[in-house]
Design an enzyme around this catalytic site. Structure first.
Site, PDB file in Angstrom:
ATOM      1  N   SER A 152       0.848  -1.186   0.000  1.00  0.00           N
ATOM      2  CA  SER A 152       0.000   0.000   0.000  1.00  0.00           C
ATOM      3  C   SER A 152       0.886   1.238   0.000  1.00  0.00           C
ATOM      4  CB  SER A 152      -0.897   0.005   1.242  1.00  0.00           C
ATOM      5  OG  SER A 152      -1.539   1.252   1.383  1.00  0.00           O
TER       6      SER A 152
ATOM      7  N   ASN B  93      -8.641   1.472  -3.700  1.00  0.00           N
ATOM      8  CA  ASN B  93      -9.570   1.056  -2.646  1.00  0.00           C
ATOM      9  C   ASN B  93     -10.930   1.728  -2.793  1.00  0.00           C
ATOM     10  OD1 ASN B  93      -8.754  -0.979  -0.945  1.00  0.00           O
ATOM     11  ND2 ASN B  93      -7.544   0.338   0.375  1.00  0.00           N
TER      12      ASN B  93
ATOM     13  N   ASN C  88     -10.791  -6.919   0.103  1.00  0.00           N
ATOM     14  CA  ASN C  88      -9.694  -7.827  -0.227  1.00  0.00           C
ATOM     15  C   ASN C  88     -10.148  -8.913  -1.198  1.00  0.00           C
ATOM     16  OD1 ASN C  88      -8.079  -6.354   1.487  1.00  0.00           O
ATOM     17  ND2 ASN C  88      -8.247  -7.790   3.196  1.00  0.00           N
TER      18      ASN C  88
ATOM     19  N   GLU D  58       6.331  -9.955 -21.963  1.00  0.00           N
ATOM     20  CA  GLU D  58       5.272  -9.708 -22.947  1.00  0.00           C
ATOM     21  C   GLU D  58       4.238  -8.728 -22.407  1.00  0.00           C
ATOM     22  OE1 GLU D  58       3.568 -13.293 -24.344  1.00  0.00           O
ATOM     23  OE2 GLU D  58       5.458 -14.103 -25.097  1.00  0.00           O
TER      24      GLU D  58
END
Length: 489
Positions: free
Chosen positions: A143, A212, A234, A260
């Protein structure tokens, strides 16, 4: 040969989201809570299971996540040690200190350095790398608004780059849990966020921006959860991470390696902040009441409510530089449980390009012709965990895109930073730990550069589009200017 990826989970948010991610990975790959396979599969000799890019198999037949979880505060890691997955993780991969960071970037950074926590973390990472045969890079979950995720995270990214990526060209991907606009954990989150973003600008190859606030909105408006908890958020973030890593864990031709993904998503190094969209997203109450066709799912991917980025009401007025769509699950062919067919996906994209309302067409940069999408298909249906608020569906899709809309995230924390810094609120907490006012000003300038980079690109797109329209009308020379307005200016 399988190319291995190691996940590093930092701070309370990184560990808690990581727990849900690994719980979902186990459900998708038929692995039990103790790490043993629930369903045996026989593969040809010399062929590795695709999920071994994220798991490794021990001599006893147990699958162990290629991960390291670290937090200064022991509470989040202790929750994992005492959870239903406690036998899944290697005990030495769960690392913690005995004191938290106080929620500030500077204290987390100082504790990581003075208490030798970053070297301890790196020792555990090296043990995980040594178990790889074809190592390709890291996923770092953290975070930006946290003390450990911010302060320790910046130093950890720098150490990972110096130790593994400078000479061998391995990749570092961040999974950024971006602070919510409404629900903050600490008052100094804007300071932490700006320092984290500014000081890690050149330390990661790509940063998935998982907002969030957008997760809150998705729970409220799409899944009808009136008061979302962190468990609900979550679960949403875990589904998004799962969808965006499908190509690394299953057989699919698109984005099958970290290299990629960078090639298809990042047009220039400074535009390394992609956003992720997921569809369909519904509550469990709607199970069986809707039929999600490939076209409906593709259309929903470009709706702001399905985006893990609170991009504001004018999302589609921004410009896309790249878009990769990965479908999973069963198709609409009418021949039973067969995977989604490429023709269904391309037909959905064709219909999206020619809708009845031109206002809902996703706009790409004008130098990207034919509205090109990269498309990948995985035949495995989507999976949900028992406590997930998601409805179980036969098919699902994720959109990994590079859009100028991401600048709205940076603007949100930039404004909050200015409001606090104007009054010098809480600055003394950082000054007491060794920061200076110049550190604040320098971080603010670098953070503003990120915003300015995307603003300039959006202006370039609009100027190019205007010039192309003039050329189509046969007009030459510079565009006319309003003489009166110019004289007034």
């Amino acid at each position: 040969m399988v190319k291995e990826v190691i996940c590093v989970h930092l701070g309370q948010a990184g560990v808690q989201v990581g727990y849900d991610v690994w719980e979902l990975f186990c459900a998708e790959h038929q692995i039990g809570c103790d790490g043993h396979a629930l369903q045996s599969s026989v593969l040809p000799p010399g062929v590795d299971a695709p999920h071994e890019s994220f798991f490794y198999e021990t001599g006893s037949g147990q699958y162990v996540p290629r991960s390291v979880m670290f937090d200064l505060d022991p509470s989040a890691v202790d929750e994992v040690r005492n959870s239903r997955l406690k036998h899944l993780f290697h005990p030495e991969s769960l690392v913690n200190f005995k004191q938290d960071s106080g929620g500030t970037f500077v204290q987390g950074q100082q504790m990581g350095r003075q208490c030798k926590q970053v070297p301890l973390l790196m020792d555990r990472v090296r043990l995980a790398v040594d178990l790889c045969d074809n190592f390709q890079g890291f996923f770092v979950f953290r975070s930006w608004g946290g003390g450990t995720g911010g302060g320790v995270g910046v130093d950890a990214l720098e150490e990972l780059g110096d130790a593994f990526c400078v000479e061998s060209y391995k990749k570092i991907f961040e999974v950024v849990i971006y602070p919510s606009a409404e629900h903050g954990t600490t008052t100094v989150e804007p300071y932490n966020c700006v320092f984290s973003g500014a000081l890690s600008r050149h330390l990661a190859d790509l940063s998935y921006m998982l907002d969030n606030q957008a997760a809150y909105n998705m729970c409220r408006h799409k899944m009808k959860v009136s008061n979302p908890t962190f468990e609900d958020l979550n679960a949403v973030l875990a589904q998004v991470v799962s969808a965006s890593t499908l190509s690394l864990r299953y057989d699919v031709e698109l984005n099958s390696t970290l290299d990629e993904i960078c090639t298809n998503i990042i047009p220039e190094p400074q535009f390394r902040y992609p956003i992720v969209s997921l569809a369909p997203v519904r509550s469990k109450k709607s199970a069986g009441h809707e039929n999600f066709s490939p076209y409906e799912i593709t259309k929903e991917l470009f709706e702001s409510k399905n985006l893990l980025c609170d991009a504001g009401p004018h999302f589609l007025q921004n410009r896309f530089e790249a878009a990769c769509v990965v479908f999973r699950g069963e198709g609409d062919t009418g021949y039973g449980a067969v995977p989604v067919q490429a023709c269904e996906v391309y037909d959905a994209i064709r219909r999206l390009k020619n809708p009845t309302s031109r206002a809902h067409i996703p706009k790409f940069c004008p130098w990207i012709k034919n509205l090109g999408f990269k498309v990948g298909i995985v035949g495995v249906p989507p999976v949900t965990t028992p406590n997930s608020p998601f409805v179980k569906t036969k098919r699902q899709a994720a959109l990994l895109s590079n859009s100028t809309a991401v600048r709205n995230l940076f603007i949100r924390q930039y404004r909050k930073f200015l409001k606090l810094f104007y009054h010098k609120a809480f600055v003394h907490q950082y000054i007491a730990q060794g920061f200076t006012m110049d550190d604040f000003l320098e971080a603010l300038e670098q953070y503003r550069d990120i915003i300015e980079t995307y603003r300039i690109r959006l202006n370039q797109c609009k100027e190019t589009e205007e010039e192309m329209q003039r050329q189509a009308l046969g007009l030459t020379g510079p565009p006319p200017t309003d003489t009166a307005a110019t004289a007034t200016q």
